[in-house]
Design a protein around this motif. Structure first.
Motif, PDB file in Angstrom:
ATOM      1  N   GLN A 129       0.801  -1.139  -0.191  1.00 60.62           N
ATOM      2  CA  GLN A 129       0.044  -0.077   0.147  1.00 60.62           C
ATOM      3  C   GLN A 129       0.782   1.179  -0.021  1.00 60.62           C
ATOM      4  OE1 GLN A 129      -3.331   0.132  -0.566  1.00 60.62           O
ATOM      5  NE2 GLN A 129      -3.201   2.457  -0.500  1.00 60.62           N
ATOM      6  N   GLU A 130       2.120   1.144   0.913  1.00 60.23           N
ATOM      7  CA  GLU A 130       2.861   2.438   0.721  1.00 60.23           C
ATOM      8  C   GLU A 130       3.489   2.711  -0.502  1.00 60.23           C
ATOM      9  OE1 GLU A 130       5.187   1.769   4.069  1.00 60.23           O
ATOM     10  OE2 GLU A 130       3.790   2.286   5.657  1.00 60.23           O
ATOM     11  N   ALA A 131       3.932   1.593  -1.221  1.00 59.53           N
ATOM     12  CA  ALA A 131       4.664   1.705  -2.609  1.00 59.53           C
ATOM     13  C   ALA A 131       3.566   2.154  -3.495  1.00 59.53           C
ATOM     14  CB  ALA A 131       5.004   0.487  -3.021  1.00 59.53           C
ATOM     15  N   ARG A 132       2.455   1.689  -3.335  1.00 58.44           N
ATOM     16  CA  ARG A 132       1.425   2.277  -4.395  1.00 58.44           C
ATOM     17  C   ARG A 132       1.072   3.707  -3.977  1.00 58.44           C
ATOM     18  NH1 ARG A 132      -3.586  -1.168  -3.532  1.00 58.44           N
ATOM     19  NH2 ARG A 132      -2.439  -2.742  -4.414  1.00 58.44           N
ATOM     20  N   GLU A 133       1.033   4.232  -2.887  1.00 55.34           N
ATOM     21  CA  GLU A 133       0.760   5.477  -2.485  1.00 55.34           C
ATOM     22  C   GLU A 133       1.934   6.542  -3.094  1.00 55.34           C
ATOM     23  OE1 GLU A 133       0.246   5.477   1.613  1.00 55.34           O
ATOM     24  OE2 GLU A 133      -1.912   4.968   1.481  1.00 55.34           O
ATOM     25  N   ARG A 134       3.005   6.143  -3.100  1.00 56.64           N
ATOM     26  CA  ARG A 134       4.139   6.665  -3.764  1.00 56.64           C
ATOM     27  C   ARG A 134       4.269   6.398  -5.287  1.00 56.64           C
ATOM     28  NH1 ARG A 134       7.120   3.621   0.202  1.00 56.64           N
ATOM     29  NH2 ARG A 134       7.895   2.266  -1.405  1.00 56.64           N
ATOM     30  N   GLY A 135       3.152   5.746  -5.816  1.00 55.11           N
ATOM     31  CA  GLY A 135       3.242   5.557  -7.301  1.00 55.11           C
ATOM     32  C   GLY A 135       4.226   4.376  -7.831  1.00 55.11           C
ATOM     33  N   GLU A 136       4.559   3.612  -6.798  1.00 54.33           N
ATOM     34  CA  GLU A 136       5.606   2.483  -7.292  1.00 54.33           C
ATOM     35  C   GLU A 136       5.249   1.267  -7.338  1.00 54.33           C
ATOM     36  OE1 GLU A 136       8.634   2.849  -4.426  1.00 54.33           O
ATOM     37  OE2 GLU A 136       9.156   4.982  -5.187  1.00 54.33           O
ATOM     38  N   ILE A 137       5.552   0.240  -7.581  1.00 54.07           N
ATOM     39  CA  ILE A 137       5.054  -1.105  -7.283  1.00 54.07           C
ATOM     40  C   ILE A 137       6.261  -1.784  -6.388  1.00 54.07           C
ATOM     41  CG2 ILE A 137       5.075  -3.258  -8.675  1.00 54.07           C
ATOM     42  CD1 ILE A 137       4.482  -1.546 -11.234  1.00 54.07           C
ATOM     43  N   TRP A 138       5.563  -2.578  -5.409  1.00 50.43           N
ATOM     44  CA  TRP A 138       6.450  -2.894  -4.409  1.00 50.43           C
ATOM     45  C   TRP A 138       7.323  -4.080  -5.331  1.00 50.43           C
ATOM     46  CZ3 TRP A 138       6.177  -7.481  -0.658  1.00 50.43           C
ATOM     47  CH2 TRP A 138       7.056  -7.435   0.216  1.00 50.43           C
ATOM     48  N   PRO A 139       8.682  -4.045  -4.880  1.00 52.70           N
ATOM     49  CA  PRO A 139       9.501  -5.029  -5.633  1.00 52.70           C
ATOM     50  C   PRO A 139       9.099  -6.464  -5.479  1.00 52.70           C
ATOM     51  CG  PRO A 139      10.857  -3.272  -4.577  1.00 52.70           C
ATOM     52  CD  PRO A 139       9.459  -3.207  -3.868  1.00 52.70           C
ATOM     53  N   GLY A 140       9.180  -7.175  -6.580  1.00 53.64           N
ATOM     54  CA  GLY A 140       8.767  -8.728  -6.464  1.00 53.64           C
ATOM     55  C   GLY A 140       7.348  -9.019  -6.391  1.00 53.64           C
TER      56      GLY A 140
END
Length: 166
Positions: A129-140
């Motif tokens: 969720q935090e990665a999504r909020e930063r506009g990123e995809i969580w690695p893996g």
């Protein structure tokens, strides 16, 4: 395509446009170059919020719905993280060597990853969720259908980089 926030932005756009499911389905026919559009039941599955709602739909359906609402596809739907280059049909006897190398050797589900990392499942959810909020995809993270799978090596590499950066 995967609908954002369980379809809430889609339903809000429908409300703002003054469209219900049957009218939106009719409008998809107007914006479809082939003139076919989407059925009311399919639009209902995609836009609905009940038990029968679908989280995923085809690229074509997402594009027609977004065009009918005058919105960008990205405003209503999330582009999948992982897409296959070829059909997954078992009827085909030919295989492309590239498709075999695209996936890691071992994918884990969230329970396995939780045990592997010695972290809770909620910790993994929070990281995603935090990665999504930063506009990123969580690695893996790899979506396989509607379920999440994880490449444990990519997750570990990212955790190592994060700990050395801190």
């Amino acid at each position: 395509m995967r609908r954002l926030d369980k379809g809430a932005p889609l339903r809000a756009a429908m409300k703002a446009a003054g469209l219900d499911i049957p009218r939106l389905a009719a409008k998809t026919k107007d914006v479809d170059p082939a003139g076919e559009g989407l059925s009311r039941s399919l639009v209902g599955f995609i836009a609905g919020g009940g038990k029968t709602a679908r989280e995923e739909c085809s690229d074509r359906a997402a594009e027609l719905i977004a065009a009918a609402l005058g919105k960008e596809v990205e405003d209503l739907f999330l582009t999948p993280v992982f897409t296959l280059a070829e059909s997954t049909s078992t009827r085909r006897t030919q295989t492309d060597e590239r498709s075999a190398t695209e996936l890691p050797a071992r994918l884990m589900d969230q329970a396995e990853l939780s045990t592997f990392l010695r972290k809770s499942r909620s910790w993994i959810d929070k990281q995603i969720q935090e990665a999504r909020e930063r506009g990123e995809i969580w690695p893996g993270l790899i979506y396989v259908g509607s379920s999440r799978r994880f490449d444990p090596h990519a997750v570990l590499d990212a955790m190592r980089k994060q700990s050395t950066a801190a």
